[in-house]
Enzyme design. Structure first.
Site, mmCIF file in Angstrom:
data_model
loop_
_atom_site.group_PDB
_atom_site.id
_atom_site.type_symbol
_atom_site.label_atom_id
_atom_site.label_comp_id
_atom_site.label_asym_id
_atom_site.label_seq_id
_atom_site.Cartn_x
_atom_site.Cartn_y
_atom_site.Cartn_z
ATOM 1 N N GLU A 123 14.410 18.329 42.838
ATOM 2 C CA GLU A 123 14.351 17.825 44.212
ATOM 3 C C GLU A 123 14.326 16.306 44.269
ATOM 4 O OE1 GLU A 123 12.643 20.396 43.147
ATOM 5 O OE2 GLU A 123 13.257 22.052 44.446
ATOM 6 N N HIS A 130 4.764 27.958 50.024
ATOM 7 C CA HIS A 130 6.076 28.254 50.621
ATOM 8 C C HIS A 130 5.979 28.458 52.131
ATOM 9 C CE1 HIS A 130 7.455 28.901 46.511
ATOM 10 N NE2 HIS A 130 8.675 29.139 46.930
HETATM 11 C C1 LIG Z 1 10.130 22.814 42.989
HETATM 12 C C2 LIG Z 1 10.753 24.086 43.381
HETATM 13 N N1 LIG Z 1 12.048 24.100 43.724
HETATM 14 C C3 LIG Z 1 12.636 25.248 44.077
HETATM 15 C C4 LIG Z 1 11.936 26.413 44.102
HETATM 16 C C5 LIG Z 1 12.595 27.710 44.543
HETATM 17 N N2 LIG Z 1 12.744 28.566 43.374
HETATM 18 C C6 LIG Z 1 11.860 29.524 43.101
HETATM 19 S S1 LIG Z 1 12.158 30.283 41.671
HETATM 20 C C7 LIG Z 1 13.508 29.337 41.380
HETATM 21 C C8 LIG Z 1 14.308 29.534 40.137
HETATM 22 C C9 LIG Z 1 13.470 29.363 38.958
HETATM 23 O O1 LIG Z 1 14.211 29.595 37.817
HETATM 24 P P1 LIG Z 1 13.459 29.620 36.449
HETATM 25 O O2 LIG Z 1 12.520 28.471 36.369
HETATM 26 O O3 LIG Z 1 14.463 29.721 35.388
HETATM 27 O O4 LIG Z 1 12.549 30.911 36.511
HETATM 28 P P2 LIG Z 1 13.018 32.418 36.721
HETATM 29 O O5 LIG Z 1 12.986 32.688 38.167
HETATM 30 O O6 LIG Z 1 14.361 32.559 36.124
HETATM 31 O O7 LIG Z 1 11.990 33.217 36.007
HETATM 32 C C10 LIG Z 1 13.706 28.441 42.419
HETATM 33 C C11 LIG Z 1 14.805 27.490 42.489
HETATM 34 C C12 LIG Z 1 10.572 26.355 43.786
HETATM 35 N N3 LIG Z 1 9.794 27.431 43.830
HETATM 36 N N4 LIG Z 1 10.005 25.187 43.410
#
Ligand SMILES: Cc1ncc(C[n+]2csc(CCOP(=O)(O)OP(=O)(O)O)c2C)c(N)n1
Lengths: 337, 401
Positions: free
Chosen positions: B74, B143
């Site tokens: 971000e 959230h």
């Molecule tokens: C700072 C932030 N940006 C965006 C999000 C929205 N978001 C939630 S899970 C996710 C993907 C996360 O991917 P990863 O870290 O690889 O974990 P996974 O879900 O694959 O276990 C996103 C973009 C968030 N929760 N926090």
């Protein structure tokens, strides 16, 4: 999206240290507990009994269990939005987890946290976190505190490969390495940041990033609990001796959607790819194959464990469904300590 | 800021209704067609079209060069937005949840907001940061926040908080054409809300409040997610003979003080309702505008209603208490009955109204949400009723697709 699935040789790997039979069975019990727990979570969602959403850990169980089994009870972990597996692997009770997921009073956070924020001080769980990489600072800070207090505890920071996009992670890795803070960074690379393949968001060699800070980095198959456990055991051992942080990359796959509501997924990953992982690299199936091949357990013994777990899960759901909601007056309690 | 002169263009072409999400999508598509320097960058904005599916179809039309999937960075994408904006592009940065604007704060507050001023007016930052607000999706503390007051506090940023599909479209087009950094907050629960939006091109200027419903007894000033709630409240009040005027500020910066003050002068009673934290929040600012501008006409103290000053809890029984919704009617009735008017009439003073019953009834009526309602119906395979509390704040079912 061009996801490249590297189907690894699923031959049973040889563990460098001998793992006792009891430990293997413990892996099975813990991994199956997470699997059954998560299946129930999905049911609670589909039946509209659970408020909000949840991110299932199914497919990734070997990582949480392999790492947590290498820890002391008083070691710390931090977790993510996909956190149920970490919580259970560190010793959380099924019924209080379910109660939290339903927003009920006996839940771990009295219903204030929900799926993405379960914390359990008694088992060293400093909390799941709904901010990607949000717990990197917390884990490293806990490690710093352990060092200052001379407690010989370590802190494990679980995160998905998506967290590699966040600057905070690099700031704290730098400090962890500089000051030899007892931190184990565990990157669960399940290939996707939400709905985007990690290769589209991650430049260069993933391993080279922590290595640039002088952090020992190991990349392993996250579907083989034996490998996860023995690698974690070695890294945890040297971290505890004061040799500084380590970084463990585990290749894995989430078998379900990003969250329970993510049903139509073909626009970002193919059914074929999902089937490949599910049929060839299911950590539980691989474990059962090993248990049988090495005559560590027969069908009957495994069925007995499964039976016990099913009863535990069922009772947990029942408990949570019948549990009361928190008192309305609790809404403004705990804002300040 | 000068008092605005231009009033809202009215919705003329009757007929077409689209959702709030579609209105956002259309505004972006139209501006991207019109101006090749406009591009979108954010997490899962391309094929996924965001988790809320608001951007669906844009990558197909404009390609991955202009609808860019970013890493989960971000701070980084906000920074890229600032730099690109300073050098000839018009970026629209997508920050999925309003809670994550905290990660962009240095770029927005210390960079974007100040660059035009610090450069003596030489450099400019024509970027838009689109993000969301609103609780009751059972998404817990990280959230669910409505942090528009944070950005509204900082000179150099403009902040927009639309409440209808019509406003969303016209205001977003203005935001993209504006030469300043604009933060655009969309209520997550409103994405499925339908409303009339003309086919023909229009924009809506910032700093022009919209009188969403005219009235004489009490003024309800509302923002974003709370405007629909205020309108429902006004309807319930009218059944008891109380005439409420609902003012939608539409942008918190610039703020249309004049329209707010004129209304308060007319009614003598005002409630300000906003979903951000109440403490040091948007309601405080607007209440002070009313106190300063309409003091001699007020029959009662201005009432502020923001979100409860607690992190948003997960459990439905706790979360529902934190949004201003359920109390709004109660306060309308209380104020309408309070303090006989100093200006001759005694509006409300002699009315015998059993407020609590009406409050409960009104709350249930607000209770039918877009996103979740549809999702719940899919899961339950039946129509959602008022007893399905899992879904959160809900609008009138009739407004839904
Ligand atoms: C700072 C932030 N940006 C965006 C999000 C929205 N978001 C939630 S899970 C996710 C993907 C996360 O991917 P990863 O870290 O690889 O974990 P996974 O879900 O694959 O276990 C996103 C973009 C968030 N929760 N926090």
């Amino acid at each position: 999206m061009n996801s490249k699935l590297k189907t690894k040789n699923s031959k049973l790997s040889r563990s460098p240290v001998a793992i006792e039979r009891e430990k293997w069975l413990r892996f099975y019990r813990q991994m199956l507990k997470i699997r059954l727990f998560e299946e129930q979570v999905n049911q609670l969602y589909l039946g509209a009994k659970m408020p909000g959403l949840a991110h299932l850990y199914i497919g990734e169980e070997a990582i949480a269990v392999g790492v947590c089994e290498a820890l002391r009870g008083d070691d710390y972990i931090t977790s993510t939005h996909r956190g149920h597996g970490h919580c259970l692997a560190k010793g959380a009770a099924v019924e209080r987890m379910f109660a939290e997921l339903l927003g009920k009073a006996p839940g771990y956070c009295r219903g204030k946290g929900g799926s993405m924020h379960i914390a359990d001080q008694e088992t060293g769980n400093l909390g799941a976190n709904a901010i990607v990489a949000g717990s990197a600072g917390i884990a490293t800070g806990a490690a710093m505190s352990a060092k200052m207090r001379g407690s010989n505890q370590i802190a494990v920071c679980f995160f998905g490969e998506g967290a590699l996009g966040q600057g905070l992670l690099y700031e704290v890795m730098n400090m962890a390495s500089l000051w030899k803070l007892p931190t184990l960074f565990v990157c669960e690379n399940n290939q996707y940041n939400e709905y985007t393949h990690y290769q589209e968001t991650t430049a260069g060699d993933l391993k080279a990033r922590p290595e640039a800070f002088g952090i020992e980095t190991v990349s392993i198959d996250g579907q083989d609990v034996g490998v996860v456990y023995t690698t974690a055991l070695r890294l945890v051992g040297q971290i505890r001796q004061g040799k500084g942080p380590a970084f463990l990359i585990c290749d894995t796959y989430r078998f379900h959607g990003h969250h329970v509501g993510d049903i139509n997924r073909t626009y970002y990953r193919s059914k074929h790819e999902e089937e490949e992982w599910k049929s060839k690299r299911d950590p539980l199936v691989l474990l059962v194959a090993r248990l049988k091949a090495q005559k560590l357990a027969n069908d009957k013994a495994l069925a007995k464990i499964e039976e016990e777990l099913r009863r535990e899960i069922e009772a947990g759901v029942e408990f949570a469904l019948n549990a009361p909601y928190p008192d309305a007056a609790e809404v403004d309690q705990h804002v300040y300590a | 800021m000068k008092a605005p002169t231009q009033k809202t263009p009215q919705v003329t072409s009757a007929g077409r209704e689209i959702t709030f999400g579609q209105a956002i999508n259309e505004a972006l598509a139209e501006e991207m067609r019109r101006d090749p320097t406009v591009f979108i960058i954010g997490e899962d904005v391309a094929e996924a079209g965001t988790p809320f599916k608001v951007l669906s179809g844009l990558v197909e039309e404009f390609g991955r060069g202009r609808v860019i999937d970013s890493p989960i960075s971000e701070a980084g994408i906000a920074g890229l937005g600032v730099g690109a904006a300073m050098t000839g592009m018009r970026p629209v940065v997508d920050i999925m949840f309003g809670d994550f604007v905290t990660l962009t704060m240095d770029q927005m507050v210390n960079q974007a907001a100040k660059i035009h001023y610090m450069s003596g007016g030489k450099l400019k930052v024509p970027m838009v940061l689109r993000t969301t607000l609103g609780a009751t999706r059972r998404s817990a503390a990280q959230h669910s926040q409505s942090l528009h007051a944070w950005l509204s506090h900082v000179p150099g940023l403009k902040v927009v908080v639309p409440s209808t599909p019509y406003d969303a479209k016209g205001l977003l087009k203005t935001a993209i054409r504006d030469d300043n950094p604009v933060v655009f907050f969309e209520d997550k629960m409103m994405y499925q809300l339908k409303g009339p939006v003309p086919e023909s091109e229009y924009t809506i200027p910032f700093g022009v409040a919209d009188i969403k419903r005219a009235g004489t007894d009490i003024t309800i000033v509302a923002t974003s997610s709370m405007v629909q709630v205020a309108l429902r409240a006004a309807e319930v009040l009218s059944e008891s003979g109380i005439s409420a005027e609902v003012i939608d500020v539409r942008s918190t910066v610039p703020l249309d003080k004049q329209t707010i003050i004129e209304s308060a002068n007319k009614t003598g009673r005002a409630i300000v309702v906003d979903e951000g934290y109440e403490r040091y929040g948007v309601t405080a600012e607007i209440a002070s505008v009313i106190a300063e501008g309409a003091f001699y006409y007020l029959d009662a103290p201005v009432k502020r209603m923001g979100a409860m000053d607690v992190p948003v809890p997960f459990s439905p029984v706790l979360e529902d208490q934190t949004v201003p919704t359920p109390e709004l009617n109660d306060w309308c009735f209380r104020l309408a009955r309070q303090v006989p008017s100093l200006r001759g009439g005694t509006p409300g003073a002699d009315r015998q109204i059993d407020a609590p019953d009406v409050v409960v009834q009104a709350y249930q009526r607000y209770s039918v949400s877009g996103l979740y309602c549809i999702d719940l119906e899919r899961r339950l395979q039946r129509k959602v009723t008022d007893n399905d509390t899992l879904g959160g704040r809900r609008w009138d079912l009739k407004l839904l697709a």
